[in-house]
Enzyme design. Structure first.
Site, PDB file in Angstrom:
ATOM      1  N   HIS A 151      93.081 101.625  86.051  1.00  0.00           N
ATOM      2  CA  HIS A 151      94.273 102.467  86.078  1.00  0.00           C
ATOM      3  C   HIS A 151      95.321 101.890  85.127  1.00  0.00           C
ATOM      4  CE1 HIS A 151      97.880 104.535  87.624  1.00  0.00           C
ATOM      5  NE2 HIS A 151      97.026 105.477  87.959  1.00  0.00           N
ATOM      6  N   ASP A 188      90.469 108.760  91.967  1.00  0.00           N
ATOM      7  CA  ASP A 188      89.377 109.674  91.636  1.00  0.00           C
ATOM      8  C   ASP A 188      88.020 109.143  92.097  1.00  0.00           C
ATOM      9  OD1 ASP A 188      90.930 111.653  90.216  1.00  0.00           O
ATOM     10  OD2 ASP A 188      91.163 110.178  88.634  1.00  0.00           O
TER      11      ASP A 188
END
Length: 466
Positions: free
Chosen positions: A332, A391
């Site tokens: 991320h 996700d």
């Protein structure tokens, strides 16, 4: 009359080559001019372009003595409240997405009477205009539900008596209307797609005013209209976790950019939907699902960590799956040790996998999450850890909820429109300047040449001039 074109494919191919040559920029110039590509600096940190009070994303702490960044478990705040605390505080009640929407829009948690009034408002606005389903949703059905959402949102402009009024009272009315209608448009659009493109029975079930948004999505979507209490709770949590994520994510930044131009609400939301549609943003969980389907087909023993590690290394070496060298759902831009959304969703994924008897698959996800982080850090010689992002588990959760893949990104949009609406109002309230970052011209100025004196351009491919 249909016009006939000779060698159309060749002519278009030549234009494609011209486009590629014309658009190519020397990559060294980005370094020379210190261009913040993707609005990020050389370390990958986002360039500060605005201020917000709506949500805060924290992936590291600052050492008070040295001033250095220290990796930490990620934290996400909505209007100053830690999202983990918000979800924990709602455990005694069944659903909380509507409450979070209220918080994002109005800056404070509602009292029970305020929340009841707010839910009543959403229930009233949930109703679509007369014949809208027949005349808009059911016509020119698309295989991509994000396209359906965009088309329907833009068409709602025509049903609004004050579509271009960007006063705060009117924008709030429009925002609440779109927040309430988005689930219906997405689910009805999916049913229409299945009917016209897959020859399935068409069932349109009306929302029930006494149900939460999560419950209505499931009862409108599932063929029998049934759902378990855990299914509704898990979807509600997923909606909360996706409701907002700072002002700098691609679709929310799009909201700020487009809103700063003074455009109408429907155009602003359609632009944000366009951003979210991209596989690098809202469609990321679909890539995770495809990757796991590939892993399940090629790894014979899911419990063998050595076999898993070998195959994940092949993926990183571009020798397996889609050849990109990416393990989707890992890493991320902000979070370091953990993505708080992933941590929370993983907990609910575990509960749901037990109800659905899919514990073996959940165990595979856990193993890949752990092993992939180690493999990526070693392969790329990273000093900071690599964590799974939201996700990683969301697609698996949606699959267990019986949601079709066509609705994975629309579910994201159904949630994120609450954040988009809050950020749009924030942009308009603060009356900021139109957002216009600078681009430096690095081409060459040239004199005009009359058409009869021009010579054909040379490309890497040669084509006939006929």
């Amino acid at each position: 009359m249909t016009m006939q074109y000779d060698n159309l494919e060749d002519k278009l191919s030549q234009l494609v080559e011209y486009t590629k040559d014309s658009g190519k920029i020397d990559l060294s110039l980005y370094t020379e001019y210190d261009v913040k590509r993707g609005l990020r600096d050389s370390t990958g940190k986002g360039v500060l372009t605005g201020l917000t009070e709506i949500s805060d994303v924290i992936g590291f702490d600052i050492d008070e003595r040295t001033g250095e960044k220290v990796p930490t478990d990620g934290r996400l705040y909505f209007q100053g409240y830690n999202v983990a605390d918000l979800i924990k505080g709602m455990e005694g009640r069944r659903f909380g997405f509507e409450e979070i929407t209220y918080l994002l829009l109005f800056g404070s948690l509602p009292t029970e009477p305020q929340l009841n009034d707010f839910n009543e408002i959403l229930s009233i606005y949930r109703e679509l205009p007369d014949t809208f389903v027949r005349d808009v949703v059911m016509k020119a059905t698309s295989k991509n539900m994000m396209n359906t959402l965009q088309r329907c949102v833009l068409t709602l402009y025509s049903y609004d008596e004050k579509p271009d009024d960007i006063s705060i009272p009117n924008v709030l009315r429009q925002a609440l209307s779109l927040i309430a209608k988005m689930p219906l448009i997405a689910v009805y659009g999916y049913h229409a797609y299945r009917h016209y493109h897959e020859n399935q029975n068409l069932i349109i079930r009306n929302p029930k005013p006494e149900l939460s948004m999560a419950e209505n999505i499931l009862q409108m979507l599932h063929p029998d209209g049934d759902y378990t209490a855990l299914e509704a709770k898990v979807l509600d949590v997923a909606l909360i976790l996706h409701a907002d994520h700072g002002g700098g994510n691609n679709s929310t930044f799009t909201t700020h950019v487009v809103s700063s131009s003074g455009t109408d609400t429907y155009s602003a939301v359609a632009a944000s939907l366009s951003s979210l549609k991209g596989p690098r943003h809202g469609g990321a969980n679909l890539k995770v699902m495809e990757m796991f389907e590939n892993i399940e087909e090629n790894v014979t023993n899911w419990e063998d960590e050595n076999e898993l590690r070998t195959y994940l290394t092949k993926i990183l070496d571009r020798e397996a799956f889609d050849g990109t060298g990416l393990i989707y759902g890992m890493g991320h831009a902000v979070y370091t040790l953990s993505d708080p959304r992933c941590v929370i969703l993983k907990e609910y994924a575990k509960k749901l996998s037990a109800e659905k008897h899919r514990e073996k698959e959940f165990a595979l996800y856990e193993s890949v999450e752990r092993i992939a982080g180690e493999c990526i850090a070693k392969k790329r010689r990273l000093l900071k850890p690599v964590c799974a992002n939201v996700d990683f588990y969301s697609g698996f959760v949606y699959a267990m909820l019986g949601l079709p893949k066509e609705l994975y990104t629309p579910i994201f949009a159904i949630s994120r429109i609450s954040g988009w609406s809050a950020h749009r109002i924030e942009e308009l309230v603060n009356e900021g300047k139109i957002i216009r970052p600078a681009y430096k011209y690095v081409g060459h100025h040239r004199p005009y040449v009359a058409i009869e004196r021009r010579t054909p351009r040379k490309t890497s491919h040669s084509f006939s001039n006929n």
